[in-house]
Scaffold this motif. Structure first.
Motif, PDB file in Angstrom:
ATOM      1  N   THR A 215       0.868  -1.166   0.000  1.00  0.00           N
ATOM      2  CA  THR A 215       0.000   0.000   0.000  1.00  0.00           C
ATOM      3  C   THR A 215       0.905   1.216   0.000  1.00  0.00           C
ATOM      4  O   THR A 215       2.066   1.130   0.364  1.00  0.00           O
ATOM      5  CB  THR A 215      -0.921   0.056   1.239  1.00  0.00           C
ATOM      6  OG1 THR A 215      -0.104   0.120   2.415  1.00  0.00           O
ATOM      7  CG2 THR A 215      -1.815  -1.169   1.316  1.00  0.00           C
TER       8      THR A 215
ATOM      9  N   TYR B 191      -6.943   0.877  -2.408  1.00  0.00           N
ATOM     10  CA  TYR B 191      -6.663  -0.466  -2.881  1.00  0.00           C
ATOM     11  C   TYR B 191      -5.438  -1.036  -2.187  1.00  0.00           C
ATOM     12  O   TYR B 191      -4.523  -0.306  -1.814  1.00  0.00           O
ATOM     13  CB  TYR B 191      -6.387  -0.472  -4.393  1.00  0.00           C
ATOM     14  CG  TYR B 191      -7.577  -0.135  -5.240  1.00  0.00           C
ATOM     15  CD1 TYR B 191      -8.438  -1.131  -5.688  1.00  0.00           C
ATOM     16  CD2 TYR B 191      -7.846   1.177  -5.598  1.00  0.00           C
ATOM     17  CE1 TYR B 191      -9.537  -0.827  -6.468  1.00  0.00           C
ATOM     18  CE2 TYR B 191      -8.949   1.494  -6.391  1.00  0.00           C
ATOM     19  CZ  TYR B 191      -9.785   0.481  -6.813  1.00  0.00           C
ATOM     20  OH  TYR B 191     -10.874   0.794  -7.576  1.00  0.00           O
ATOM     21  N   THR B 192      -5.407  -2.351  -2.024  1.00  0.00           N
ATOM     22  CA  THR B 192      -4.207  -3.049  -1.599  1.00  0.00           C
ATOM     23  C   THR B 192      -3.941  -4.189  -2.562  1.00  0.00           C
ATOM     24  O   THR B 192      -4.851  -4.695  -3.220  1.00  0.00           O
ATOM     25  CB  THR B 192      -4.338  -3.632  -0.179  1.00  0.00           C
ATOM     26  OG1 THR B 192      -5.421  -4.577  -0.159  1.00  0.00           O
ATOM     27  CG2 THR B 192      -4.602  -2.529   0.839  1.00  0.00           C
TER      28      THR B 192
ATOM     29  N   THR C 258      -7.617  -5.852  -3.536  1.00  0.00           N
ATOM     30  CA  THR C 258      -8.817  -5.553  -2.753  1.00  0.00           C
ATOM     31  C   THR C 258      -9.152  -4.077  -2.853  1.00  0.00           C
ATOM     32  O   THR C 258      -8.279  -3.221  -2.663  1.00  0.00           O
ATOM     33  CB  THR C 258      -8.607  -5.922  -1.271  1.00  0.00           C
ATOM     34  OG1 THR C 258      -8.215  -7.290  -1.176  1.00  0.00           O
ATOM     35  CG2 THR C 258      -9.887  -5.712  -0.469  1.00  0.00           C
ATOM     36  N   HIS C 259     -10.400  -3.764  -3.166  1.00  0.00           N
ATOM     37  CA  HIS C 259     -10.901  -2.394  -3.181  1.00  0.00           C
ATOM     38  C   HIS C 259     -11.451  -2.083  -1.791  1.00  0.00           C
ATOM     39  O   HIS C 259     -12.388  -2.717  -1.329  1.00  0.00           O
ATOM     40  CB  HIS C 259     -11.994  -2.264  -4.239  1.00  0.00           C
ATOM     41  CG  HIS C 259     -12.515  -0.861  -4.413  1.00  0.00           C
ATOM     42  ND1 HIS C 259     -13.071  -0.138  -3.386  1.00  0.00           N
ATOM     43  CD2 HIS C 259     -12.560  -0.056  -5.511  1.00  0.00           C
ATOM     44  CE1 HIS C 259     -13.441   1.052  -3.840  1.00  0.00           C
ATOM     45  NE2 HIS C 259     -13.138   1.130  -5.120  1.00  0.00           N
ATOM     46  N   LYS C 260     -10.870  -1.064  -1.128  1.00  0.00           N
ATOM     47  CA  LYS C 260     -11.302  -0.713   0.226  1.00  0.00           C
ATOM     48  C   LYS C 260     -12.077   0.592   0.283  1.00  0.00           C
ATOM     49  O   LYS C 260     -12.658   0.916   1.311  1.00  0.00           O
ATOM     50  CB  LYS C 260     -10.084  -0.568   1.143  1.00  0.00           C
ATOM     51  CG  LYS C 260      -9.175  -1.780   1.188  1.00  0.00           C
ATOM     52  CD  LYS C 260      -8.100  -1.583   2.223  1.00  0.00           C
ATOM     53  CE  LYS C 260      -7.273  -0.339   1.913  1.00  0.00           C
ATOM     54  NZ  LYS C 260      -6.237  -0.056   2.943  1.00  0.00           N
TER      55      LYS C 260
ATOM     56  N   LYS D 265     -12.860  -8.009  -4.121  1.00  0.00           N
ATOM     57  CA  LYS D 265     -11.593  -8.635  -3.759  1.00  0.00           C
ATOM     58  C   LYS D 265     -11.340  -9.728  -4.783  1.00  0.00           C
ATOM     59  O   LYS D 265     -12.110 -10.693  -4.882  1.00  0.00           O
ATOM     60  CB  LYS D 265     -11.645  -9.228  -2.353  1.00  0.00           C
ATOM     61  CG  LYS D 265     -10.337  -9.876  -1.912  1.00  0.00           C
ATOM     62  CD  LYS D 265     -10.418 -10.343  -0.462  1.00  0.00           C
ATOM     63  CE  LYS D 265      -9.096 -10.933   0.003  1.00  0.00           C
ATOM     64  NZ  LYS D 265      -9.147 -11.349   1.427  1.00  0.00           N
TER      65      LYS D 265
END
Length: 271
Positions: A25, A162-163, A184-186, A232
């Motif tokens: 990240t 995102y990660t 993964t969209h956070k 995700k």
């Protein structure tokens, strides 16, 4: 085929060896403290003169933090002249490094955003190259110098929405290495992102991902996978055995926020 982003993060892990998972990240290790400001922030240092060969430029360094609190930019302003002429264009480029209490916490290129380090007082040292140009006979003049300014930033730092996690595996009997990418969209506001992975001899069977084979002998293959809002997604990738200088598998994830494209990136290196 590699895209150009306004922001970048580098992550490396071993490809050949015991499986290990690492997440990326845009989260540099700058100091964190109480927040005094949440919106866009800009501070400029004093004007510094760069001279050489009878030519001069007034240059100043500025530190800018975006409204989202995710990216910062070390920008410049300048004007160029000599005894006979003032140039219409006076461009400043070059690399910079940022320090907190003597420890480097960030680096980048002038006028190109990087992940924001967070609130604190920082010294910025820039190796500047000034290019003075227009349609005059003096066009193309260049000046060089090292400039430094100190900035106190107060904006809150926020992580990207995102990660990306990468888990490399061992080589199998066919000398191929498997890797798992989990994106993964956070966030709540950003739209769809694209995860791009490229290298020599890579392939994937993950549904929804597209593979573009390199047309030239030395051109890498790249895989593109869309990541929807709130999604995700796990991407299984296989990398064939290749020469050591062709081995790293590189990835980038980019997303659009308004009119700007942002991104994080990394690579999986060979042992």
């Amino acid at each position: 085929m590699r895209r150009t982003f306004l922001a970048a993060l580098t992550m490396a892990t071993a490809l050949c060896g015991p499986p290990a998972t690492q997440a990326a990240t845009a989260a540099p290790g700058g100091p964190q403290r109480a927040v005094a400001q949440a919106g866009p922030e800009e501070h400029c240092g004093g004007i510094q003169k760069v001279s050489g060969g009878g030519n001069s430029a007034n240059v100043k360094l500025c530190a800018k933090v975006g409204q989202a609190g995710r990216f910062m930019n070390i920008a410049t302003g300048s004007n160029c002249w000599n005894a006979l002429h003032t140039w219409k264009h006076c461009d400043v480029t070059g690399p910079w490094k940022m320090f907190h209490e003597g420890k480097q916490v960030a680096e980048g290129a002038l006028n190109s955003p990087v992940p924001y380090v967070g609130p604190g007082t920082y010294e910025v040292v820039a190796e500047v190259s000034v290019h003075a140009h227009d349609d005059s006979p003096f066009s193309g003049t260049r000046l060089h110098d090292t400039l430094a300014s100190t900035f106190t930033l107060t904006s809150e730092r926020k992580d990207p929405p995102y990660t990306v996690e990468v888990t490399p595996g061992r080589r199998d009997a066919q000398s191929e290495t498997s890797m798992t990418f989990t994106a993964t969209h956070k966030g709540e506001t950003e739209t769809q992102a694209d995860l791009m992975i490229w290298g020599h001899g890579i392939s994937t069977t993950t549904p929804g991902c597209e593979t573009d084979e390199g047309r030239e002998r030395d051109e890498a293959t790249f895989v593109t996978c869309p990541i929807g809002k709130g999604e995700k997604k796990t991407v299984e990738l296989t990398a064939a055995k290749v020469e050591a200088d062709e081995c790293p598998v590189t990835w980038e994830l980019s997303w659009l926020n308004g009119r700007q494209t942002f991104g994080i990136e990394g690579n999986v290196a060979c042992a």
